[in-house]
Design a protein around this motif. Structure first.
Motif, PDB file in Angstrom:
ATOM      1  N   SER A 294     -12.309  -0.840  -8.919  1.00  0.00           N
ATOM      2  CA  SER A 294     -10.865  -0.577  -8.894  1.00  0.00           C
ATOM      3  C   SER A 294     -10.428   0.120 -10.178  1.00  0.00           C
ATOM      4  O   SER A 294     -10.992  -0.116 -11.254  1.00  0.00           O
ATOM      5  CB  SER A 294     -10.082  -1.887  -8.756  1.00  0.00           C
TER       6      SER A 294
ATOM      7  N   GLU B 267      -6.996  -3.095  -5.018  1.00  0.00           N
ATOM      8  CA  GLU B 267      -8.043  -2.469  -4.219  1.00  0.00           C
ATOM      9  C   GLU B 267      -8.507  -1.195  -4.933  1.00  0.00           C
ATOM     10  O   GLU B 267      -9.033  -1.270  -6.019  1.00  0.00           O
ATOM     11  CB  GLU B 267      -7.535  -2.222  -2.806  1.00  0.00           C
TER      12      GLU B 267
ATOM     13  N   HIS C 143       0.836  -1.195   0.000  1.00  0.00           N
ATOM     14  CA  HIS C 143       0.000   0.000   0.000  1.00  0.00           C
ATOM     15  C   HIS C 143       0.872   1.247   0.000  1.00  0.00           C
ATOM     16  O   HIS C 143       1.770   1.375   0.834  1.00  0.00           O
ATOM     17  CB  HIS C 143      -0.898   0.028   1.240  1.00  0.00           C
TER      18      HIS C 143
ATOM     19  N   ASN D 233      -2.553  -1.512  -3.347  1.00  0.00           N
ATOM     20  CA  ASN D 233      -3.260  -0.235  -3.411  1.00  0.00           C
ATOM     21  C   ASN D 233      -2.195   0.837  -3.623  1.00  0.00           C
ATOM     22  O   ASN D 233      -1.638   1.369  -2.662  1.00  0.00           O
ATOM     23  CB  ASN D 233      -4.035   0.013  -2.115  1.00  0.00           C
TER      24      ASN D 233
END
Length: 280
Positions: free
Chosen positions: A127, A104, A31, A72
């Motif tokens: 997404s 994501e 992320h 992400n």
């Protein structure tokens, strides 16, 4: 008597007995912005140094059935994207386990480069996926210097040493040089996507313009293999497996919420700009 005792003891758990342990699917969270700077203040930054321990732990589980990448990211540094993707493939080939990627909110640019390290890619229908291109930017401060009467003094050896200096007027030859560099990186990105996705890619439209698509369209284009969340897909494929998470460690100062205000603000601005390009 001896036979009865043997029957009873055979049912008791033995020290070191692993027969009752579940299969494992390890999840690695990737992320944030992909940035080579491992600063002690950085939050949500992805680079090889930051994720190496998490990747190693994920692939080192006993009874490992698969590794999932929870992605992400709006992208970032191409070299770090390549290094992490290569490391994932090294570990996957060594352990001979499948890798699944789950987009994501965003798996764009370098984030999609990471996703392509997986054998299969899944996305939510909302997404954003793709952005197979190269971008760089900066600011020019020559007008600001003139306004305040500041004279720029720059001394170099080598005629190209001061290329793209933000305090000097932009030169057409520098822009041309940067464009060639972008094109080379773009070709490498395209080659990586073609290598990993193969004949799953469609010719419905040009996939390599830097555009992004929602999950369902990305599936039709062959950029992802299916629509589904991490827990739904893993629950269906590995219903009896234990899901364990291996998160990259945050720097100490970031975990404590301590940091120099100016540096923290700069990190936040750079991250905000990267995400805002995709409306997030």
């Amino acid at each position: 008597m001896g036979t009865t005792t043997q029957r009873l003891t055979s049912r008791l758990p033995m020290i070191g007995d692993k027969t009752d342990r579940k299969d494992v699917v390890a999840v690695v969270k990737l992320h944030g912005v992909i940035n080579p700077q491992p600063t002690p203040l950085a939050r949500g930054v992805i680079n090889l140094a930051a994720v190496e321990t998490a990747l190693t732990r994920a692939f080192d589980h006993d009874r490992l059935k698969a590794v999932a990448l929870q992605i992400n990211s709006p992208g970032g540094a191409p070299t770090q994207s390549g290094l992490i993707a290569e490391r994932i493939r090294q570990l996957a080939d060594k352990k001979n386990v499948p890798v699944l990627a789950f987009a994501e909110d965003l798996a764009a640019s370098g984030g999609y480069w990471l996703a392509c390290a997986a054998d299969e890619i899944f996305a939510h229908r909302t997404s954003l996926v793709g952005s197979i291109g190269v971008i760089s930017g900066g600011f020019g401060f020559t007008g600001l210097l003139d306004r305040f009467g500041v004279e720029r003094r720059l001394y170099t050896a080598g005629k190209n040493k001061s290329r793209l200096d933000p305090f000097s007027p932009e030169k057409p030859e520098d822009v041309e040089w940067l464009g060639k560099l972008h094109n080379q990186l773009h070709e490498m990105f395209v080659d990586w996507v073609r290598e990993r996705r193969g004949d799953r890619l469609t010719s419905e439209e040009d996939l390599f313009t830097g555009d992004v698509w929602l999950g369902a369209k990305a599936q039709r284009l062959g950029l992802v293999d299916g629509i589904g969340s991490l827990r739904d897909v893993l629950g269906e494929r590995y219903p009896d497996a234990e899901i364990v998470f291996a998160e990259p460690k945050k720097p100490l100062l970031a975990r404590l919420g301590i940091g120099a205000p100016a540096a923290a603000l700069l990190d936040a601005v750079e991250s905000r700009v990267a995400w805002s390009r995709f409306g997030l």
